[in-house]
Design an enzyme around this catalytic site. Sequence first.
Site, PDB file in Angstrom:
ATOM      1  N   HIS A  43       0.830  -1.209   0.000  1.00 48.35           N
ATOM      2  CA  HIS A  43       0.000   0.000   0.000  1.00 48.35           C
ATOM      3  C   HIS A  43       0.863   1.257   0.000  1.00 48.35           C
ATOM      4  O   HIS A  43       0.571   2.242  -0.675  1.00 48.35           O
ATOM      5  CB  HIS A  43      -0.897   0.050   1.240  1.00 48.35           C
ATOM      6  CG  HIS A  43      -1.813  -1.124   1.393  1.00 48.35           C
ATOM      7  ND1 HIS A  43      -1.576  -2.137   2.296  1.00 48.35           N
ATOM      8  CD2 HIS A  43      -2.968  -1.457   0.772  1.00 48.35           C
ATOM      9  CE1 HIS A  43      -2.544  -3.029   2.228  1.00 48.35           C
ATOM     10  NE2 HIS A  43      -3.411  -2.654   1.314  1.00 48.35           N
ATOM     11  N   GLN A  63     -17.766  -6.469  -1.312  1.00 47.52           N
ATOM     12  CA  GLN A  63     -16.869  -7.340  -2.063  1.00 47.52           C
ATOM     13  C   GLN A  63     -16.526  -8.625  -1.315  1.00 47.52           C
ATOM     14  O   GLN A  63     -15.698  -9.398  -1.771  1.00 47.52           O
ATOM     15  CB  GLN A  63     -15.605  -6.586  -2.500  1.00 47.52           C
ATOM     16  CG  GLN A  63     -14.632  -6.239  -1.390  1.00 47.52           C
ATOM     17  CD  GLN A  63     -13.543  -5.308  -1.909  1.00 47.52           C
ATOM     18  OE1 GLN A  63     -13.782  -4.136  -2.190  1.00 47.52           O
ATOM     19  NE2 GLN A  63     -12.341  -5.812  -2.039  1.00 47.52           N
TER      20      GLN A  63
END
Lengths: 284, 284
Positions: free
Chosen positions: B35, B59
């Site tokens: 990230h 999701q």
Amino acid sequence: MINCLKKTSEILHARENEISPVGFVPTMGNLHEGHISLLEQALREFKVVYFSIFVNPKQFGPSEDFHRYPRTLENDLSLIEKSIKSFPGSKVVVFAPENAEEIFPPSHHEVLSVCGLSTILEGKIRPGHFDGVATVVYRLFDLIKPSKAYFGLKDFQQYLVIKQMVKDLSLPIKIQGMPIIRETQGLALSSRNQYLSPDQKSLALLLFNTLTKIKEIIGHKKMNLPKAKLFIEDIIKDPNWNYLELRDSETFSEDLTSSTNITILAVYQMGTTRLLDNMQVEVQ
Amino acid sequence: MINCLKKTSEILHARENEISPVGFVPTMGNLHEGHISLLEQALREFKVVYFSIFVNPKQFGPSEDFHRYPRTLENDLSLIEKSIKSFPGSKVVVFAPENAEEIFPPSHHEVLSVCGLSTILEGKIRPGHFDGVATVVYRLFDLIKPSKAYFGLKDFQQYLVIKQMVKDLSLPIKIQGMPIIRETQGLALSSRNQYLSPDQKSLALLLFNTLTKIKEIIGHKKMNLPKAKLFIEDIIKDPNWNYLELRDSETFSEDLTSSTNITILAVYQMGTTRLLDNMQVEVQ
């Protein structure tokens, strides 16, 4: 002035050179007075109106009438030509893609779906139908970038699907629903009415008459809803009713406790033709 | 400077008052070097970077790890704080919605789906997963209106889904994929690695080693593909491989006849944890 374009590249080019904001009427062609009422409303509000004629394969199921759906471009163009005479100085750009690849190139994969709304009533009977509608309407909106788009309220659920899509995706487009146009005796205009034999056409009045009867029973009073529901229960014993339901006109919910306006929605199956109609009633 | 906002109204307000174009890094938090590499790339290109931390319920499947997915906001913020020190004068706006309703109010119904891409490989095993991804990413794009967004290539199929959505919906946003970050021995960084026991973690190297072996077998030569396929056929007799496949890196097709770059994609199931990885190889 009327200009008929058949390629996406042409419509993009035309749109890029447009200075005024534009109104938009998406149709599948085979125009009748219902479509013309949308066009005329758009012409009242915009100097430039884009009008699409596209039989969208994505909104037909595999066993549906995509191939026999009436395609009458020349006649459609004369009807548009006739309408525009009452609006001097206005321009209509007709977008009549010559094939589906103009709208959906092979590289296009995106499908838009309005959860909940897309899988009940009409969406339950025609799985994928509203996804096909939302997907083509997004694509047309993206090409044409209208300020406002006009939809007939005969397809009330479609109108709600489009409104929800526009809201959820924050599209800068106003959605205007326009009243159902009917034949003198009440049958709602539809391109599919021409599939009916003369006998079927007079039988088809049952649909309008039933909706009218239910509206009368409700008589603007919520206290009459149980009576209307009993009447409906009895009627739908005839299996030709695909559905006949009461829904809140705003939320589309079956719960009518706090409704101020109710839509009576129905599809009656006449042979192989599905007749779709609805009627609204204010209630206290 | 770092600013952490928890409400959609706050993020909209902040964004409206932003003069510069912004870069955007969407994440589910529990940040690791992968990230951070996205954030640093964004900071190299933009003075202002929006960074979202949101464990998106849409999701996750019903039996998946939504509830136990690691949430470590404070630690995430310190990692961001640390990164930004190398970029004086830059600003990071963190959007960490305090609940899912901030992103998906009850009135939100739209689901975006990338046909074809969403139902193979990872999408076949996790039905609805990529619809959930596309839907949340559209929503975040709509709130944040970035010029460019950064995604890790570890989730290669997700990267393709997002690129396709952006293309099909003509969103004015560049999508940048960033290389996979790995531990020294090769395991791709993932928030889910912490579900692994020390034993499982060393066994997990099998995934990286297998991808490396297949890449070696191919050795940049298309003529070696049949050999690589035989090797794969043998390997996937172990049922812990959810899949192990070769795909064209551009088209994601299984047909590699005209490929110039091939992606080897795999998921290995380690107990209840699915380890996802991929590796690309140029071919002649």
